[in-house]
Design an enzyme around this catalytic site. Structure first.
Site, PDB file in Angstrom:
ATOM      1  N   LYS A   5      19.649  45.076  -1.695  1.00 45.14           N
ATOM      2  CA  LYS A   5      19.726  44.921  -0.243  1.00 45.14           C
ATOM      3  C   LYS A   5      19.745  43.443   0.090  1.00 45.14           C
ATOM      4  CE  LYS A   5      14.749  45.099   0.755  1.00 45.14           C
ATOM      5  NZ  LYS A   5      13.695  45.753   1.562  1.00 45.14           N
ATOM      6  N   GLU A  21      13.051  61.312   2.681  1.00 38.42           N
ATOM      7  CA  GLU A  21      12.029  60.306   2.963  1.00 38.42           C
ATOM      8  C   GLU A  21      11.071  60.741   4.058  1.00 38.42           C
ATOM      9  OE1 GLU A  21      13.082  56.035   3.084  1.00 38.42           O
ATOM     10  OE2 GLU A  21      12.265  56.093   5.118  1.00 38.42           O
ATOM     11  N   GLU A  79       7.832  54.264  -1.984  1.00 36.82           N
ATOM     12  CA  GLU A  79       8.790  53.310  -1.427  1.00 36.82           C
ATOM     13  C   GLU A  79       8.086  52.224  -0.618  1.00 36.82           C
ATOM     14  OE1 GLU A  79      11.988  56.902  -0.415  1.00 36.82           O
ATOM     15  OE2 GLU A  79      11.622  55.303   1.025  1.00 36.82           O
ATOM     16  N   SER A  80       8.608  51.020  -0.697  1.00 34.68           N
ATOM     17  CA  SER A  80       8.248  49.869   0.139  1.00 34.68           C
ATOM     18  C   SER A  80       6.965  49.152  -0.302  1.00 34.68           C
ATOM     19  CB  SER A  80       8.105  50.258   1.618  1.00 34.68           C
ATOM     20  OG  SER A  80       9.332  50.682   2.151  1.00 34.68           O
ATOM     21  N   GLU A 111      16.566  48.351  -6.049  1.00 34.77           N
ATOM     22  CA  GLU A 111      17.392  48.374  -4.841  1.00 34.77           C
ATOM     23  C   GLU A 111      18.154  47.067  -4.640  1.00 34.77           C
ATOM     24  OE1 GLU A 111      16.460  50.700  -1.236  1.00 34.77           O
ATOM     25  OE2 GLU A 111      15.761  48.752  -0.502  1.00 34.77           O
ATOM     26  N   ASN A 145       7.522  56.610   2.127  1.00 36.64           N
ATOM     27  CA  ASN A 145       7.721  55.242   2.597  1.00 36.64           C
ATOM     28  C   ASN A 145       6.446  54.716   3.251  1.00 36.64           C
ATOM     29  OD1 ASN A 145       8.750  52.799   3.456  1.00 36.64           O
ATOM     30  ND2 ASN A 145      10.582  53.666   4.401  1.00 36.64           N
ATOM     31  N   LYS A 149      21.652  54.518   0.115  1.00 38.41           N
ATOM     32  CA  LYS A 149      20.543  54.385   1.049  1.00 38.41           C
ATOM     33  C   LYS A 149      21.091  53.995   2.411  1.00 38.41           C
ATOM     34  CE  LYS A 149      15.829  52.710   1.476  1.00 38.41           C
ATOM     35  NZ  LYS A 149      14.836  51.708   1.083  1.00 38.41           N
TER      36      LYS A 149
END
Length: 247
Positions: free
Chosen positions: A53, A159, A210-211, A51, A180, A110
């Site tokens: 970001k 998600e 995710e995360s 990703e 997530n 996203k």
């Protein structure tokens, strides 16, 4: 109208409802994200979605050259995720266009997608995957947006963060589901809940963790319980070379 609006989520969704439509001729083919994840798995490579970001409400802040990052990651990542949300994540549609035009792997837009106009823009600017967050949409809205994304031959990454979210995603026909670990309301992490949801999900869906993934050990633990792919942002933005360890 989208559901569960409060705090910063209310602000970001209301902003999303006003996002401008970007008219452009798509200049790249559509890359199939699910197929590529399966190809990586068959080859014994951990499918990492890298990703890009710059900031997040959780306090993260790092900046890199997006084209340099994307071109490096395309050699290792199964796909690239690009934050296009402006208000809280310092993203932009310009980022999506520049990154998608510089790589030949799947690209995920996203964002907090609540309108078909946002999907139109994502397609025009080169996205192959579109994030849809169950928590901010009614079931009817989610079902409609899943169908709309697929009308472009793109695939939604749906998600979830709770059992209710997962049940809704499955009822709406999600094939690619993101789990997530971060609660969007509180921004707190709950890895145990994430693991429970992944391990109890139907085998036929493609599961993306995710995360919060910061080490290969964490990734392998998630893989062991059924995760098919891994979306990693903060760790790779801080040190892009870590993708070699993850895969």
């Amino acid at each position: 109208m989208p559901r569960y609006l409060e705090g910063w989520l209310k602000d970001v969704v209301e902003y999303s409802l006003r996002r401008e439509y970007i008219s452009a001729e798509r200049i790249r083919p559509i890359y199939n994200g699910i197929r590529r994840i399966n190809q990586f798995k068959e080859s014994g490579i951990n499918p990492v979605i890298a990703e890009f970001k710059r900031t997040s409400p959780s306090g993260f802040s790092v900046d890199r050259d997006p084209i340099e990052y994307a071109k490096f990651m395309r050699n290792y990542a199964v796909a690239l995720s690009v934050l296009t949300e402006e208000k809280f994540f310092n993203g932009s549609y310009t980022l999506l266009k520049s990154i998608s035009s510089s790589v030949d792997i799947p690209v995920l837009m996203k964002d907090f997608v609540v309108t078909e106009t946002q999907v139109d823009t994502g397609y025009n600017l080169g996205a192959d995957l579109i994030l849809l967050i169950v928590r901010i949409l009614t079931e009817r809205e989610l079902e409609g947006l899943i169908d709309y994304v697929r009308s472009y031959k793109l695939e939604p990454l749906v998600e979830v963060h709770s059992k209710e979210d997962l049940e809704i995603a499955l009822r709406c026909g999600a094939s690619l589901v993101g789990f997530n670990a971060r609660n969007l309301f509180t921004l707190e992490m709950n890895v145990d809940l994430q693991k429970e949801l992944i391990s109890t999900s139907p085998k036929e869906i493609v599961k993306v963790a995710e995360s919060g993934i910061e080490s290969r050990d964490q990734l392998m633990e998630l893989k062991k319980i059924g995760a098919d792919a891994f979306l990693i942002g903060s760790s790779l933005m801080k040190d892009p070379e870590k993708i070699k360890e993850f895969i």
